[in-house]
Design a protein around this motif. Structure first.
Motif, PDB file in Angstrom:
ATOM      1  N   LEU A 121      77.163  11.106 111.825  1.00 26.60           N
ATOM      2  CA  LEU A 121      78.137  10.997 112.255  1.00 26.60           C
ATOM      3  C   LEU A 121      78.926  11.247 113.126  1.00 26.60           C
ATOM      4  N   SER A 122      78.835  10.110 113.940  1.00 27.74           N
ATOM      5  CA  SER A 122      78.427   9.357 115.162  1.00 27.74           C
ATOM      6  C   SER A 122      79.746   9.522 116.188  1.00 27.74           C
ATOM      7  N   GLU A 123      80.929   9.432 114.586  1.00 27.52           N
ATOM      8  CA  GLU A 123      82.726   9.711 115.460  1.00 27.52           C
ATOM      9  C   GLU A 123      82.478  10.585 116.231  1.00 27.52           C
ATOM     10  N   SER A 124      82.363  12.128 115.807  1.00 30.34           N
ATOM     11  CA  SER A 124      81.960  13.019 116.482  1.00 30.34           C
ATOM     12  C   SER A 124      81.182  13.310 118.259  1.00 30.34           C
ATOM     13  N   VAL A 125      80.194  12.152 117.849  1.00 31.23           N
ATOM     14  CA  VAL A 125      78.574  12.385 118.935  1.00 31.23           C
ATOM     15  C   VAL A 125      78.919  11.546 120.437  1.00 31.23           C
ATOM     16  N   ARG A 126      79.637  10.454 119.736  1.00 29.15           N
ATOM     17  CA  ARG A 126      79.818  10.062 120.456  1.00 29.15           C
ATOM     18  C   ARG A 126      81.014  10.169 122.018  1.00 29.15           C
ATOM     19  N   HIS A 127      82.151  11.769 121.344  1.00 25.52           N
ATOM     20  CA  HIS A 127      83.060  11.942 122.493  1.00 25.52           C
ATOM     21  C   HIS A 127      81.783  13.401 123.073  1.00 25.52           C
ATOM     22  N   GLY A 128      80.867  13.590 122.190  1.00 27.06           N
ATOM     23  CA  GLY A 128      80.194  14.815 123.514  1.00 27.06           C
ATOM     24  C   GLY A 128      80.291  15.742 122.190  1.00 27.06           C
ATOM     25  N   VAL A 129      80.839  15.240 120.589  1.00 30.39           N
ATOM     26  CA  VAL A 129      80.212  16.913 120.111  1.00 30.39           C
ATOM     27  C   VAL A 129      78.566  16.436 119.832  1.00 30.39           C
ATOM     28  N   THR A 130      78.511  17.876 120.104  1.00 26.39           N
ATOM     29  CA  THR A 130      76.859  18.148 119.316  1.00 26.39           C
ATOM     30  C   THR A 130      76.429  19.233 118.300  1.00 26.39           C
ATOM     31  N   THR A 131      77.749  19.842 118.107  1.00 22.56           N
ATOM     32  CA  THR A 131      77.546  20.590 117.036  1.00 22.56           C
ATOM     33  C   THR A 131      78.881  20.878 115.836  1.00 22.56           C
ATOM     34  N   VAL A 132      78.952  20.826 115.042  1.00 26.26           N
ATOM     35  CA  VAL A 132      79.716  20.902 113.567  1.00 26.26           C
ATOM     36  C   VAL A 132      79.841  21.643 112.253  1.00 26.26           C
ATOM     37  N   LEU A 133      80.301  22.608 112.263  1.00 22.43           N
ATOM     38  CA  LEU A 133      80.614  22.918 111.418  1.00 22.43           C
ATOM     39  C   LEU A 133      81.536  22.799 109.912  1.00 22.43           C
ATOM     40  N   LEU A 134      80.772  22.941 108.427  1.00 20.95           N
ATOM     41  CA  LEU A 134      81.063  22.159 107.485  1.00 20.95           C
ATOM     42  C   LEU A 134      82.021  23.358 106.467  1.00 20.95           C
ATOM     43  N   GLY A 135      82.251  22.666 105.282  1.00 20.83           N
ATOM     44  CA  GLY A 135      82.407  23.626 104.967  1.00 20.83           C
ATOM     45  C   GLY A 135      83.820  24.949 104.708  1.00 20.83           C
ATOM     46  N   ASN A 136      84.660  24.036 105.232  1.00 20.81           N
ATOM     47  CA  ASN A 136      86.269  24.977 105.632  1.00 20.81           C
ATOM     48  C   ASN A 136      86.835  24.661 104.539  1.00 20.81           C
ATOM     49  N   CYS A 137      87.710  25.389 104.511  1.00 21.23           N
ATOM     50  CA  CYS A 137      88.943  25.601 103.445  1.00 21.23           C
ATOM     51  C   CYS A 137      88.715  25.831 102.452  1.00 21.23           C
ATOM     52  N   SER A 138      88.299  26.276 102.065  1.00 21.84           N
ATOM     53  CA  SER A 138      87.350  26.770 100.797  1.00 21.84           C
ATOM     54  C   SER A 138      86.837  25.535  99.898  1.00 21.84           C
ATOM     55  N   LEU A 139      86.517  24.509 100.775  1.00 16.31           N
ATOM     56  CA  LEU A 139      85.870  23.678 100.182  1.00 16.31           C
ATOM     57  C   LEU A 139      84.672  23.178 100.901  1.00 16.31           C
ATOM     58  N   SER A 140      83.311  22.918 100.029  1.00 17.75           N
ATOM     59  CA  SER A 140      81.672  22.790 100.264  1.00 17.75           C
ATOM     60  C   SER A 140      81.444  22.304  99.216  1.00 17.75           C
ATOM     61  N   THR A 141      80.369  21.991  99.278  1.00 23.22           N
ATOM     62  CA  THR A 141      79.451  21.153  98.542  1.00 23.22           C
ATOM     63  C   THR A 141      78.221  21.882  98.162  1.00 23.22           C
ATOM     64  N   VAL A 142      78.256  22.810  97.933  1.00 25.27           N
ATOM     65  CA  VAL A 142      76.598  23.864  97.384  1.00 25.27           C
ATOM     66  C   VAL A 142      76.827  24.170  96.299  1.00 25.27           C
ATOM     67  N   TYR A 143      77.907  24.509  95.749  1.00 30.14           N
ATOM     68  CA  TYR A 143      77.519  25.358  94.306  1.00 30.14           C
ATOM     69  C   TYR A 143      78.411  24.303  93.143  1.00 30.14           C
ATOM     70  N   ALA A 144      78.955  23.908  93.040  1.00 32.06           N
ATOM     71  CA  ALA A 144      79.600  22.922  92.533  1.00 32.06           C
ATOM     72  C   ALA A 144      78.954  21.938  91.775  1.00 32.06           C
ATOM     73  N   GLU A 145      79.527  21.982  90.596  1.00 34.55           N
ATOM     74  CA  GLU A 145      78.772  19.818  89.857  1.00 34.55           C
ATOM     75  C   GLU A 145      79.763  18.826  91.255  1.00 34.55           C
ATOM     76  N   ALA A 146      79.126  17.578  90.977  1.00 33.61           N
ATOM     77  CA  ALA A 146      79.564  17.008  91.630  1.00 33.61           C
ATOM     78  C   ALA A 146      81.134  16.333  91.532  1.00 33.61           C
ATOM     79  N   GLU A 147      81.188  16.231  90.598  1.00 36.71           N
ATOM     80  CA  GLU A 147      82.542  15.513  89.975  1.00 36.71           C
ATOM     81  C   GLU A 147      83.554  16.673  90.009  1.00 36.71           C
ATOM     82  N   ASP A 148      83.344  17.857  89.528  1.00 43.11           N
ATOM     83  CA  ASP A 148      84.173  19.421  90.418  1.00 43.11           C
ATOM     84  C   ASP A 148      84.316  19.196  92.068  1.00 43.11           C
TER      85      ASP A 148
END
Length: 599
Positions: free
Chosen positions: A81-108
């Protein structure tokens, strides 16, 4: 004689900000085993230390935290995730706006994610189809933690992901379907499992502007938007019991929606136990010039009266957007815009844009008086062409072209697209945060979070990977001009420790005993380059050119977990491929108890 233990990294004689808002002091930091071992007034023994950074005249700050990214697919293809890290971001949060890739199948999951976040679906689906070995939240976290992560990663469980896994994508996006009691309890159980595994909370979406990708249910709204408040309250109850948070977006078409979040998450209605809620989005929108006056005071009053804990996410820079033709989320506000975006074929879309009946419908929607909030100001005089096969149009606004041609501004816009090929016309506009005074006011407002970069999404629309640096530049420039709106230490705190504390993650401070996530900044490099426009080809997205930021003179070094991963414009060998520097940050987890640093 006692043997001297060598440091892994020494950062020498920089102006040190600890991330708590305390006044900065000139210090030398010694880092050992991934932790800040020493913060010293004088020099440290550099014997045997493989990495010494001369920070004289520089700032040493905790690594920045980006609480609103959409790296959910990219992290599988590009874990650095180099585009963030090169600007000093060292922690990012995923799964925003109701969208994550935890339970749903890949196509969904690909259908949920790709169109909403403007990322090529074939690569999202390809990444998930090949990498998705998990079926539980614990397995998902283990899979992420096994990647050669560049930054640290925390995540939320997306309500659309959850709803799809339980109901199926078809039923989850059918307005006539209500989950049975058993299905609702299954959602609650899956959310509980995600929280037990270490996820920070849940994310939702109440605004129906975002649409599905794919061929099966294309252009339906996201599943989260179909949830009743009965369903939301049941899931919020789980968050309340576990002390976790909700990130969501009120329905801009229904102002009562925002009030419901205050009420549902409040201590009064939660029998003394509130729920932290991080809402989208606090901004000085051109379409709603008075709204900026309600965010701060209005939020603080409602929080106090109702015993709520609501904050709005805020991007502390001008909200400048770019678009290739109509490929911009704001067009989903119009039924006619959604109809155009529904078509992926260029010839079919051009044919629709030229159709007279379609244009009449679009004009009616465009000219309709908008009583409620909206994302876009609809002013084509404030929409300037930057790329076009007809070079005579570059630099002109669509409004000016409309005047020249004696047309309705929307017709002029559509004509230019049809004449030049819809996706060949690139244009830009600023939709919010255009008034410096109001932007400064929001930056200092305690009821908003610094965030909403959308890093990893809208690849051709915007680039805010470096928003922390841009805020620090504005803060410093205001001091130089004799009109400060925020102290530098407070700005650093807002970008680091304040966010970490509110979201409940082990990050954001740089004291003795803290994990050594840090940035060394040269304030002289905080120049106009931080606002510049740049594009870069993305090999893992088939060579697509995405908008990025490039201001490598500002960030001298970025460190994650005690290791220098980016220094003077270069990433360390093996970064994001064979070398792992970041880790998954579980809710409530603490690396070490920070020791108090003496004066």
């Amino acid at each position: 004689m006692e043997e001297t233990v060598a440091y892994d990294v020494i950062i020498r004689e920089g102006l040190w900000f600890d991330g708590t808002g305390s006044a900065p002091r000139t210090r030398t930091l010694g880092i050992r085993d991934g932790v800040v071992a020493t913060v010293a007034e004088g020099p440290l023994d550099e014997t045997g230390c493989p990495e010494v950074i001369d920070a004289a005249g520089k700032w040493i700050v905790p690594g920045f935290i980006d609480v609103h990214t959409h790296y959910d697919a990219e992290v599988l293809l590009n874990p650095g995730l180099s585009e963030s890290v090169r600007h000093g971001v060292t922690t990012v949060l995923l799964g925003n706006c109701s969208l994550s890739t935890v339970y749903a199948e890949a196509e969904d999951a690909a259908d949920l994610f790709s169109r909403v976040e403007a990322v090529p679906r074939e690569y999202v689906y390809g990444a998930l189809d090949s990498a998705k070995t998990w079926s539980t939240a614990a397995e998902y976290i283990a899979a992420l933690d096994a990647l050669p992560l560049g930054p640290n990663v925390g995540s939320l469980l997306g309500h659309s992901d959850l709803r799809t896994a339980v109901l199926g994508l078809d039923r989850a996006t059918d307005v006539s379907v209500r989950p049975t009691d058993a299905e609702l309890e299954k959602m609650a159980a899956l959310l509980e499992a995600a929280l037990d595994a270490g996820m920070l909370g849940m994310s939702g979406m109440d605004a129906a502007i975002d649409k599905l990708d794919g061929d099966r249910f294309r252009s339906r709204a996201l599943p989260s938007t179909f949830a009743t408040w009965r369903e939301r309250r049941r899931l919020i109850k789980v968050l309340r019991e576990r002390g976790r948070l909700l990130q969501s977006a009120p329905d801009v078409e229904n102002p009562v929606s925002a009030l419901m979040f205050f009420l549902t998450g409040s201590r009064i209605f939660g029998r003394g136990k509130g729920v932290r809620m991080s809402m989208l989005v606090s901004a000085d929108a051109k379409s709603m010039p008075l709204a900026v006056h309600t965010f701060g005071l209005g939020t603080r009053v409602l929080n106090k009266l109702l015993g709520a804990s609501v904050r709005f996410q805020h991007l502390p820079v001008p909200f400048e957007l770019y678009s290739d033709g109509v490929d911009l989320p704001v067009f989903e506000e119009f039924g006619a815009g959604t109809a155009a975006l529904h078509l992926r074929d260029q010839l079919e879309r051009n044919e629709l844009l030229a159709d007279k009946d379609y244009r009449r419908r679009f004009r009616r929607e465009f000219d309709r008086i908008k009583l409620g909030p909206s994302l876009w100001h609809r002013d084509f005089h404030d929409a300037v062409i930057v790329e076009c096969p007809d070079t005579s149009l570059i630099g002109k606004s669509f409004g000016a072209i409309a005047v020249e041609r004696g047309l309705h501004p929307l017709d002029a816009f559509l004509d230019v697209l049809v004449e030049n090929g819809e996706r060949n016309v690139r244009w830009t506009t600023t939709v919010a945060n255009h008034r410096p005074r109001q932007l400064n006011k929001l930056a200092a407002e305690p009821s908003v979070h610094m965030g909403f970069s959308d890093a990893g999404a809208h690849l051709r629309n915007m680039a805010f990977y470096n928003f922390p640096l841009r805020l620090l530049k504005r803060t410093r420039d205001a001091h130089r001009a004799g009109a400060p709106f925020l102290s530098t230490q407070r700005a650093v705190h807002r970008l680091t420790g304040e966010l970490a504390e509110w979201f409940g993650i082990d990050a954001g401070t740089l004291r003795e005993g803290d994990r050594a996530d840090f940035v060394v900044i040269d304030p002289a490099g905080l120049d106009d380059s931080v606002d510049g426009y740049h594009e870069e080809a993305v090999p893992f997205y088939g060579g697509l050119r995405r908008m990025v930021n490039r201001n490598d003179d500002a960030v001298i070094a970025t460190g994650v977990g005690g290791a220098v991963v980016f220094e003077r414009g270069q990433f360390r060998e093996g970064y994001g491929t064979t070398v792992k520097s970041g880790r998954y940050l579980r809710a409530g987890e603490r690396h070490a108890s920070a020791l108090k640093v003496g004066a």
